[in-house]
Motif scaffolding. Structure first.
Motif, PDB file in Angstrom:
ATOM      1  N   UNK A  60       0.805  -1.215   0.000  1.00 17.23           N
ATOM      2  CA  UNK A  60       0.000   0.000   0.000  1.00 17.23           C
ATOM      3  C   UNK A  60       0.841   1.269   0.000  1.00 17.23           C
ATOM      4  N   UNK A  61       2.103   1.175   0.442  1.00 26.85           N
ATOM      5  CA  UNK A  61       3.004   2.326   0.415  1.00 26.85           C
ATOM      6  C   UNK A  61       3.476   2.578  -1.012  1.00 26.85           C
ATOM      7  N   UNK A  62       4.182   3.666  -1.193  1.00 27.16           N
ATOM      8  CA  UNK A  62       4.823   3.940  -2.476  1.00 27.16           C
ATOM      9  C   UNK A  62       6.334   3.983  -2.264  1.00 27.16           C
ATOM     10  N   UNK A  63       7.068   3.654  -3.321  1.00 23.20           N
ATOM     11  CA  UNK A  63       8.514   3.808  -3.336  1.00 23.20           C
ATOM     12  C   UNK A  63       8.858   4.679  -4.533  1.00 23.20           C
ATOM     13  N   UNK A  64       9.982   5.358  -4.446  1.00 22.43           N
ATOM     14  CA  UNK A  64      10.429   6.220  -5.533  1.00 22.43           C
ATOM     15  C   UNK A  64      11.638   5.586  -6.195  1.00 22.43           C
ATOM     16  N   UNK A  65      11.516   5.324  -7.495  1.00 23.79           N
ATOM     17  CA  UNK A  65      12.652   4.786  -8.238  1.00 23.79           C
ATOM     18  C   UNK A  65      13.285   5.913  -9.043  1.00 23.79           C
ATOM     19  N   UNK A  66      14.586   5.770  -9.257  1.00 27.86           N
ATOM     20  CA  UNK A  66      15.364   6.755 -10.003  1.00 27.86           C
ATOM     21  C   UNK A  66      15.746   6.127 -11.327  1.00 27.86           C
ATOM     22  N   UNK A  67      15.476   6.826 -12.396  1.00 30.69           N
ATOM     23  CA  UNK A  67      15.836   6.323 -13.722  1.00 30.69           C
ATOM     24  C   UNK A  67      16.534   7.439 -14.483  1.00 30.69           C
ATOM     25  N   UNK A  68      17.516   7.083 -15.260  1.00 29.36           N
ATOM     26  CA  UNK A  68      18.227   8.069 -16.082  1.00 29.36           C
ATOM     27  C   UNK A  68      17.578   8.140 -17.453  1.00 29.36           C
ATOM     28  N   UNK A  69      17.350   9.350 -17.905  1.00 25.57           N
ATOM     29  CA  UNK A  69      16.882   9.580 -19.265  1.00 25.57           C
ATOM     30  C   UNK A  69      17.853  10.571 -19.875  1.00 25.57           C
ATOM     31  N   UNK A  70      18.764  10.044 -20.692  1.00 26.41           N
ATOM     32  CA  UNK A  70      19.832  10.876 -21.211  1.00 26.41           C
ATOM     33  C   UNK A  70      20.730  11.283 -20.070  1.00 26.41           C
ATOM     34  N   UNK A  71      20.928  12.587 -19.894  1.00 25.53           N
ATOM     35  CA  UNK A  71      21.797  13.087 -18.831  1.00 25.53           C
ATOM     36  C   UNK A  71      21.043  13.486 -17.574  1.00 25.53           C
ATOM     37  N   UNK A  72      19.732  13.327 -17.570  1.00 22.76           N
ATOM     38  CA  UNK A  72      18.992  13.731 -16.375  1.00 22.76           C
ATOM     39  C   UNK A  72      18.333  12.546 -15.683  1.00 22.76           C
ATOM     40  N   UNK A  73      18.152  12.735 -14.384  1.00 22.07           N
ATOM     41  CA  UNK A  73      17.476  11.720 -13.591  1.00 22.07           C
ATOM     42  C   UNK A  73      15.987  12.029 -13.528  1.00 22.07           C
ATOM     43  N   UNK A  74      15.196  10.980 -13.594  1.00 27.60           N
ATOM     44  CA  UNK A  74      13.748  11.096 -13.433  1.00 27.60           C
ATOM     45  C   UNK A  74      13.366  10.287 -12.205  1.00 27.60           C
ATOM     46  N   UNK A  75      12.440  10.807 -11.430  1.00 23.01           N
ATOM     47  CA  UNK A  75      11.925  10.099 -10.263  1.00 23.01           C
ATOM     48  C   UNK A  75      10.513   9.638 -10.566  1.00 23.01           C
TER      49      UNK A  75
END
Length: 161
Positions: A78-93
């Motif tokens: 039921x909780x949420x987690x935040x994943x980090x992904x790289x798109x080119x040179x920037x990070x997306x959460x």
């Protein structure tokens, strides 16, 4: 995969997507490196779930985390987690809802988070042009007792000079 599916000795075939990412630890903002696997709901390759449920649809932002990630993040169903992904040179959460917890599923010695395959494909690390940088490789696992085949395509990053 189609040829394997047509084989009468194979009961089921599933694909798994594999990539590396990290999860933001909420209390400290530190990051936990994890393997992110994309699995097709209802097909071989999914984790054994000890709490919660499986995926409701193949395109939902849902996750099944292994017990190591649950312990490190203190996340429960039921909780949420935040994943980090790289798109080119920037990070997306990306925020993903935890719908299940699996047994300790370390994939190549890293804690593992499972996403529906379509969601994994959208959230995995990308180059600036929207594709992965590297060479495609695939691995096959055959479970002769369950008559199941699991194939996982993944990307091996190109060496950076």
């Amino acid at each position: 995969m189609q040829a394997l599916r047509r084989n009468p000795d194979v009961a089921a075939v599933g694909a798994i997507g594999v990539s590396d990412t990290s999860i933001v630890l909420p209390a400290s903002n530190r990051r936990l490196r994890v393997r992110m696997l994309g699995v097709i709901p209802g097909m071989p390759g999914g984790p054994p779930i000890v709490q919660g449920r499986g995926f409701s649809r193949p395109d939902r932002s849902e996750a099944i985390i292994d017990s190591n990630i649950a312990r490190e993040t203190k996340a429960v169903v039921g909780d949420t987690v935040t994943i980090v992904s790289r798109e080119g040179n920037e990070e997306k959460l990306y925020t993903i809802q935890v719908v299940g917890i699996s047994t300790s599923q370390q994939f190549n010695l890293q804690p593992t988070i499972f996403l529906p395959y379509q969601t994994w494909d959208l959230r995995r690390p990308q180059t600036a042009g929207g594709s992965q940088s590297g060479e495609a490789v695939s691995y096959t696992h055959l479970d002769v007792y369950k008559r199941q085949v699991v194939i996982w395509p993944c990307w091996r990053p190109r060496s950076v000079a």
